[in-house]
Motif scaffolding. Sequence first.
Motif, PDB file in Angstrom:
ATOM      1  N   UNK A 132      22.177  -9.517   9.145  1.00 46.36           N
ATOM      2  CA  UNK A 132      21.686 -10.703   8.443  1.00 46.36           C
ATOM      3  C   UNK A 132      20.396 -10.439   7.673  1.00 46.36           C
ATOM      4  N   UNK A 133      19.660  -9.380   8.070  1.00 47.06           N
ATOM      5  CA  UNK A 133      18.431  -9.019   7.376  1.00 47.06           C
ATOM      6  C   UNK A 133      18.277  -7.501   7.356  1.00 47.06           C
ATOM      7  N   UNK A 134      17.464  -7.025   6.430  1.00 43.50           N
ATOM      8  CA  UNK A 134      17.157  -5.599   6.345  1.00 43.50           C
ATOM      9  C   UNK A 134      15.676  -5.379   6.569  1.00 43.50           C
ATOM     10  N   UNK A 135      15.323  -4.153   6.881  1.00 43.33           N
ATOM     11  CA  UNK A 135      13.935  -3.700   6.851  1.00 43.33           C
ATOM     12  C   UNK A 135      13.784  -2.776   5.650  1.00 43.33           C
ATOM     13  N   UNK A 136      12.699  -2.910   4.907  1.00 40.61           N
ATOM     14  CA  UNK A 136      12.473  -2.088   3.731  1.00 40.61           C
ATOM     15  C   UNK A 136      11.267  -1.181   3.961  1.00 40.61           C
ATOM     16  N   UNK A 137      11.440   0.102   3.630  1.00 42.73           N
ATOM     17  CA  UNK A 137      10.332   1.053   3.628  1.00 42.73           C
ATOM     18  C   UNK A 137      10.241   1.618   2.219  1.00 42.73           C
ATOM     19  N   UNK A 138       9.111   1.392   1.558  1.00 49.70           N
ATOM     20  CA  UNK A 138       8.960   1.843   0.191  1.00 49.70           C
ATOM     21  C   UNK A 138       7.800   2.795   0.024  1.00 49.70           C
ATOM     22  N   UNK A 139       7.946   3.713  -0.925  1.00 50.08           N
ATOM     23  CA  UNK A 139       6.874   4.655  -1.237  1.00 50.08           C
ATOM     24  C   UNK A 139       6.393   4.417  -2.659  1.00 50.08           C
ATOM     25  N   UNK A 140       5.080   4.290  -2.858  1.00 54.01           N
ATOM     26  CA  UNK A 140       4.480   4.169  -4.178  1.00 54.01           C
ATOM     27  C   UNK A 140       5.086   2.988  -4.939  1.00 54.01           C
ATOM     28  N   UNK A 141       5.763   3.227  -6.065  1.00 44.82           N
ATOM     29  CA  UNK A 141       6.400   2.106  -6.771  1.00 44.82           C
ATOM     30  C   UNK A 141       7.352   1.347  -5.850  1.00 44.82           C
TER      31      UNK A 141
ATOM     32  N   UNK B 255      11.285  -6.897   7.963  1.00 49.84           N
ATOM     33  CA  UNK B 255      10.072  -6.086   7.913  1.00 49.84           C
ATOM     34  C   UNK B 255       9.970  -5.389   6.559  1.00 49.84           C
ATOM     35  N   UNK B 256       8.743  -5.257   6.066  1.00 49.57           N
ATOM     36  CA  UNK B 256       8.479  -4.524   4.837  1.00 49.57           C
ATOM     37  C   UNK B 256       7.295  -3.600   5.086  1.00 49.57           C
ATOM     38  N   UNK B 257       7.576  -2.287   5.098  1.00 43.53           N
ATOM     39  CA  UNK B 257       6.533  -1.287   5.300  1.00 43.53           C
ATOM     40  C   UNK B 257       6.418  -0.430   4.052  1.00 43.53           C
ATOM     41  N   UNK B 258       5.205   0.037   3.776  1.00 41.08           N
ATOM     42  CA  UNK B 258       4.980   0.827   2.573  1.00 41.08           C
ATOM     43  C   UNK B 258       4.131   2.046   2.884  1.00 41.08           C
ATOM     44  N   UNK B 259       4.493   3.163   2.248  1.00 37.65           N
ATOM     45  CA  UNK B 259       3.766   4.418   2.372  1.00 37.65           C
ATOM     46  C   UNK B 259       3.111   4.706   1.025  1.00 37.65           C
ATOM     47  N   UNK B 260       1.812   4.987   1.019  1.00 36.23           N
ATOM     48  CA  UNK B 260       1.122   5.145  -0.257  1.00 36.23           C
ATOM     49  C   UNK B 260       1.193   3.844  -1.028  1.00 36.23           C
ATOM     50  N   UNK B 261       0.881   2.774  -0.332  1.00 33.13           N
ATOM     51  CA  UNK B 261       1.080   1.419  -0.857  1.00 33.13           C
ATOM     52  C   UNK B 261       0.331   1.183  -2.171  1.00 33.13           C
TER      53      UNK B 261
ATOM     54  N   UNK C  40       5.095 -15.727   5.018  1.00 28.38           N
ATOM     55  CA  UNK C  40       5.011 -15.751   6.481  1.00 28.38           C
ATOM     56  C   UNK C  40       6.302 -15.323   7.175  1.00 28.38           C
ATOM     57  N   UNK C  41       7.424 -15.400   6.470  1.00 30.21           N
ATOM     58  CA  UNK C  41       8.697 -15.020   7.088  1.00 30.21           C
ATOM     59  C   UNK C  41       8.872 -13.507   7.199  1.00 30.21           C
ATOM     60  N   UNK C  42       8.056 -12.757   6.469  1.00 27.76           N
ATOM     61  CA  UNK C  42       8.199 -11.294   6.420  1.00 27.76           C
ATOM     62  C   UNK C  42       7.046 -10.639   7.169  1.00 27.76           C
ATOM     63  N   UNK C  43       7.354  -9.589   7.939  1.00 30.98           N
ATOM     64  CA  UNK C  43       6.334  -8.821   8.650  1.00 30.98           C
ATOM     65  C   UNK C  43       5.979  -7.600   7.795  1.00 30.98           C
ATOM     66  N   UNK C  44       4.676  -7.386   7.554  1.00 30.58           N
ATOM     67  CA  UNK C  44       4.215  -6.365   6.615  1.00 30.58           C
ATOM     68  C   UNK C  44       3.456  -5.236   7.338  1.00 30.58           C
ATOM     69  N   UNK C  45       3.587  -4.038   6.791  1.00 31.21           N
ATOM     70  CA  UNK C  45       2.772  -2.899   7.224  1.00 31.21           C
ATOM     71  C   UNK C  45       2.524  -2.016   6.002  1.00 31.21           C
ATOM     72  N   UNK C  46       1.265  -1.907   5.573  1.00 26.87           N
ATOM     73  CA  UNK C  46       0.909  -1.094   4.418  1.00 26.87           C
ATOM     74  C   UNK C  46       0.154   0.153   4.895  1.00 26.87           C
ATOM     75  N   UNK C  47       0.635   1.326   4.563  1.00 24.10           N
ATOM     76  CA  UNK C  47       0.038   2.581   5.007  1.00 24.10           C
ATOM     77  C   UNK C  47      -0.542   3.342   3.820  1.00 24.10           C
ATOM     78  N   UNK C  48      -1.804   3.712   3.905  1.00 25.84           N
ATOM     79  CA  UNK C  48      -2.453   4.524   2.876  1.00 25.84           C
ATOM     80  C   UNK C  48      -3.294   5.592   3.563  1.00 25.84           C
ATOM     81  N   UNK C  49      -3.581   6.658   2.823  1.00 21.04           N
ATOM     82  CA  UNK C  49      -4.444   7.703   3.353  1.00 21.04           C
ATOM     83  C   UNK C  49      -5.069   8.447   2.191  1.00 21.04           C
ATOM     84  N   UNK C  50      -6.018   9.302   2.492  1.00 24.30           N
ATOM     85  CA  UNK C  50      -6.634  10.142   1.471  1.00 24.30           C
ATOM     86  C   UNK C  50      -5.866  11.438   1.270  1.00 24.30           C
TER      87      UNK C  50
END
Length: 225
Positions: free
Chosen positions: A125-134, A154-160, A215-225
């Motif tokens: 019924x739902x997906x989780x999305x993991x995105x990089x950059x764009x 869930x929506x998580x991002x790498x190099x957000x 509010x319906x979506x759970x977010x996680x934004x990941x960044x680093x140097x």
Amino acid sequence: MLLKKPLSVVALVVLALATTVASGPVPSVPSVPKKRALFGGYNDPKCKPSSSKPNPIILLHGLLGNYREFSYMGPRFASLGYCVYSRDYGQIPGIPFLGGLNDLMDSAKELSKFVDDVLLATGATKVDIVGHSEGSTLPRVYLKYYNGVAKVDHFAAIGSNQYGTSLANIVTLLEAANLFGAVKGELSDLCKACFQLTVGAPFLDKLAEGGDTYPEVKYLMLVSK
């Protein structure tokens, strides 16, 4: 089209190399058996989610990337029991291999159909999305304009990239040399998304209107140097 604008091709290649170097390799996860992670289970159309992992994972590549960007990470998710999928988006006719170039609204439409296809195939019924950059900006376009809120858990991002990018400092250097306008003119047909993603782009300002999150979506934004 490519042969008529050789300077555009050179600029696009330089941008591809710069953003690829800036992205860097995905670090190893020692707890997952390497051989099993690298082979099998990724983009499996017959995969059915388990009760403990009910949401299929959709992986979104970055600017000038393609689904092969996740040829390491995707199978590792699959080896942990997830149904995991990725595909190219935002391709421009005549430009092979490089994705994420097209207008973000068109890419979000592609993503909307892909999410629907994954949900139909898996019965989820739902997906989780993991995105990089764009791929960390595109889901926001999908959430806002294509009713994605109802289908993303869930929506998580790498190099957000949420408030604009300098494209590995290329934009900064071009502006300092007073060349940004000229390069934009050369590349605007070949990389429509490039100038929607840069710092101060009107597209990002409009995307942020009304708030950044739901509010319906759970977010996680990941960044680093």
